[in-house]
Design a protein around this motif. Structure first.
Motif, PDB file in Angstrom:
ATOM      1  N   SER A  33      -4.271   6.982  10.721  1.00  0.00           N
ATOM      2  CA  SER A  33      -5.299   7.369  11.689  1.00  0.00           C
ATOM      3  C   SER A  33      -4.669   7.908  12.967  1.00  0.00           C
ATOM      4  O   SER A  33      -5.070   8.964  13.483  1.00  0.00           O
TER       5      SER A  33
ATOM      6  N   ARG B  59      -3.167  -2.997   4.061  1.00  0.00           N
ATOM      7  CA  ARG B  59      -4.164  -1.916   4.071  1.00  0.00           C
ATOM      8  C   ARG B  59      -4.517  -1.510   5.500  1.00  0.00           C
ATOM      9  O   ARG B  59      -4.557  -0.318   5.833  1.00  0.00           O
ATOM     10  N   GLN B  60      -4.756  -2.482   6.335  1.00  0.00           N
ATOM     11  CA  GLN B  60      -5.119  -2.185   7.720  1.00  0.00           C
ATOM     12  C   GLN B  60      -3.988  -1.460   8.441  1.00  0.00           C
ATOM     13  O   GLN B  60      -4.223  -0.527   9.213  1.00  0.00           O
TER      14      GLN B  60
ATOM     15  N   GLU C 172       0.842  -1.189   0.000  1.00  0.00           N
ATOM     16  CA  GLU C 172       0.000   0.000   0.000  1.00  0.00           C
ATOM     17  C   GLU C 172       0.880   1.242   0.000  1.00  0.00           C
ATOM     18  O   GLU C 172       1.905   1.297   0.696  1.00  0.00           O
TER      19      GLU C 172
ATOM     20  N   GLU D 155      -4.816  -7.279   2.623  1.00  0.00           N
ATOM     21  CA  GLU D 155      -5.661  -6.728   3.681  1.00  0.00           C
ATOM     22  C   GLU D 155      -4.825  -6.273   4.870  1.00  0.00           C
ATOM     23  O   GLU D 155      -5.093  -5.228   5.487  1.00  0.00           O
ATOM     24  N   ASP D 156      -3.799  -7.047   5.196  1.00  0.00           N
ATOM     25  CA  ASP D 156      -2.934  -6.696   6.309  1.00  0.00           C
ATOM     26  C   ASP D 156      -2.199  -5.388   6.040  1.00  0.00           C
ATOM     27  O   ASP D 156      -2.105  -4.524   6.930  1.00  0.00           O
TER      28      ASP D 156
ATOM     29  N   GLU E  31      -3.627   2.209   7.199  1.00  0.00           N
ATOM     30  CA  GLU E  31      -4.752   2.995   7.715  1.00  0.00           C
ATOM     31  C   GLU E  31      -4.569   3.290   9.201  1.00  0.00           C
ATOM     32  O   GLU E  31      -4.870   4.399   9.668  1.00  0.00           O
ATOM     33  N   HIS E  32      -4.077   2.319   9.953  1.00  0.00           N
ATOM     34  CA  HIS E  32      -3.848   2.492  11.383  1.00  0.00           C
ATOM     35  C   HIS E  32      -2.784   3.564  11.645  1.00  0.00           C
ATOM     36  O   HIS E  32      -2.950   4.435  12.508  1.00  0.00           O
TER      37      HIS E  32
END
Length: 476
Positions: free
Chosen positions: A311, A303-304, A229, A300-301, A307-308
């Motif tokens: 954030s 992306r998460q 990502e 997915e990992d 995002e974390h």
């Protein structure tokens, strides 16, 4: 000692040409021309002979004859270096040794995670070959479409992925080197642990062809990430970028594979000169970051995780705005913007460039201090600051003021270098992070490095190259 200061004897040229065959002995001035200029046009030499050997044995024969006759040899890869290390002088007596025909990938070993590759293999070619084998070679440079592995190693190349994988030296397990005498050092070992005496390979990696000719190497490979990502981030200051980097390291660890800092001026130039370029973020941000997260587990990992990080950065007031690439195409476009930043300066006139490194924690303070001294040397100069914040390496470049004649600005090259490099040294940094020393920084290195260090380097040079034929006038 060197015996041909004013040109290459025709009879000697014939002896060299016989080693590689007439087809691979370049003698026409028009054909030689591409070998005697470096990309920025700062250094131009002359040569009457370029040799293009096709085997280690031919390189060995060339070096043996060179030592016997005192003929200086200038090794050259893809000719992408930026400090003049690969360019002959103006005497006409130096022979350019092009390694481009040594371009075989000898072995890919996915179990050992290694690749054995010859010096003339283009970096992008290596990327595609190991990708097909399910592996990653992480060295990534703007010039990867033309730079070659031998040159990467000789200059200890860095690039955008050093924060996670290290530079060229850290990616090299073993080398094959032809010494000035023609002897061949075969140290092509795949071992990650080897304490048998001096680490000879690391004398040649980063030596810029002044000790011997790297003809092949064993390089580290890594598993291909299963998720990647890329985010473009807007921030208020280098201090905010440093805070975000620290957070990304804490949360991401080895998953943080790039963290590029971009100042306001580079983005201004990019939007003006890169065809079809669009700003990744709405609104204007004084500082921006290109951040990449890679996961060995899943998309997915990755992306998460990104995002974390973003954030938490927003909550902490470090991140003003951010966008995560919605597709591979958009991620590639983000990287295209970053990689083209050096080129955009050309359209803005003359520039004075600095490839420096300081401790990562010192980057905001360095930028503030360097900006002050630049103004002192040339009040209206435009600072173009970007680079690899994750490993402390900034390309702290300075473009000419609007309306100033290029030659008038370039007349300030030495005082500008001195001023910026004095700030670098005040932070215990380096005046050459990834480009090397070559001709450009040789005198400054000799004048400012610890005398004991210079003496030791000269002793090493004399031990390996007593005839003084290996890339003379470069580094030391």
């Amino acid at each position: 000692m060197i015996q041909n200061p004013t040109g290459l004897d025709p009879a000697l040229a014939e002896r060299f040409a016989a080693i590689v065959g007439e087809r691979y002995a370049v003698r026409q001035s028009s054909d030689i021309e591409p070998y005697v200029h470096e990309p920025r046009g700062l250094f131009t030499g002359t040569a009457s002979l370029v040799l293009r050997p096709g085997s280690v044995e031919e390189v060995s024969a060339i070096m043996k004859l060179a030592t016997e006759t005192g003929t200086p040899i200038v090794p050259q890869g893809g000719n992408t270096g930026l400090v003049g290390g690969q360019v002959p002088d103006r005497s006409g007596g130096q022979v350019v040794l092009s390694l481009s025909r040594l371009n075989r990938i000898r072995e890919i070993d996915p179990v050992s995670n290694t690749v054995t590759v010859e010096a003339g293999v283009v970096l992008d070619t290596l990327h595609h070959a190991v990708d097909a084998a399910g592996r990653l070679y992480p060295l990534s440079l703007a010039s990867q479409g033309s730079c070659e592995i031998g040159g990467n190693l000789s200059s200890n190349a860095g690039g955008v992925a050093v924060v996670a994988y290290g530079n060229a030296r850290e990616l090299c397990l073993g080398v094959e080197v032809v010494l000035p005498t023609g002897e061949v050092l075969d140290d092509l070992r795949k071992l990650k642990k080897d304490n048998t005496g001096y680490d000879l390979k690391n004398l040649f990696v980063g030596a810029e062809g002044t000790l011997g000719v790297i003809t092949a190497a064993v390089l580290k490979l890594f598993p291909k990430p299963r998720g990647r990502e890329v985010a473009w981030v807007g921030l208020s200051s280098p201090e905010a970028a440093l805070g975000l980097f620290d957070r990304a390291q804490d949360l991401g660890g080895g998953a943080l594979t790039a963290f590029e800092l971009i100042g306001p001026r580079p983005m201004e130039f990019a939007m003006r000169h890169i065809p079809d370029a669009r700003p990744p973020l709405e609104g204007e941000w004084p500082w921006q970051v290109l951040m990449e997260i890679s996961s060995g587990r899943s998309a997915e990992d990755a992306r998460q995780l990104i995002e974390h990080i973003l954030s938490e950065g927003i909550e902490a007031g470090q991140v003003g705005d951010a966008v995560i690439a919605a597709s591979t195409a958009q991620a590639n476009e983000f990287w295209r913007l970053r990689e083209m930043l050096p080129e955009t300066q050309k359209a803005e006139g003359a520039s004075i460039k600095h490839d420096i490194s300081v401790p990562v924690a010192s980057i905001p303070a360095f930028i503030a201090e360097a900006d002050k001294v630049v103004t002192g040397v040339c009040p209206d100069a435009r600072v173009v600051c970007f680079g690899h914040m994750g490993d402390g390496n900034l390309h702290y470049n300075v473009s000419q003021p609007l309306g100033m004649a290029p030659q008038e600005f370039l007349a300030l090259y030495r005082p500008m270098n001195n001023a910026v490099h004095d700030v670098v040294r005040s932070f215990n940094g380096s005046i050459s992070a990834e480009h090397g020393i070559g001709q450009l920084k040789r005198d400054e290195l000799i004048a400012t490095a610890p005398p004991v260090a210079i003496d030791l380097m000269r002793r090493v040079k004399a031990a390996f190259d007593p005839a003084g034929i290996m890339n003379p006038g470069k580094v030391i």
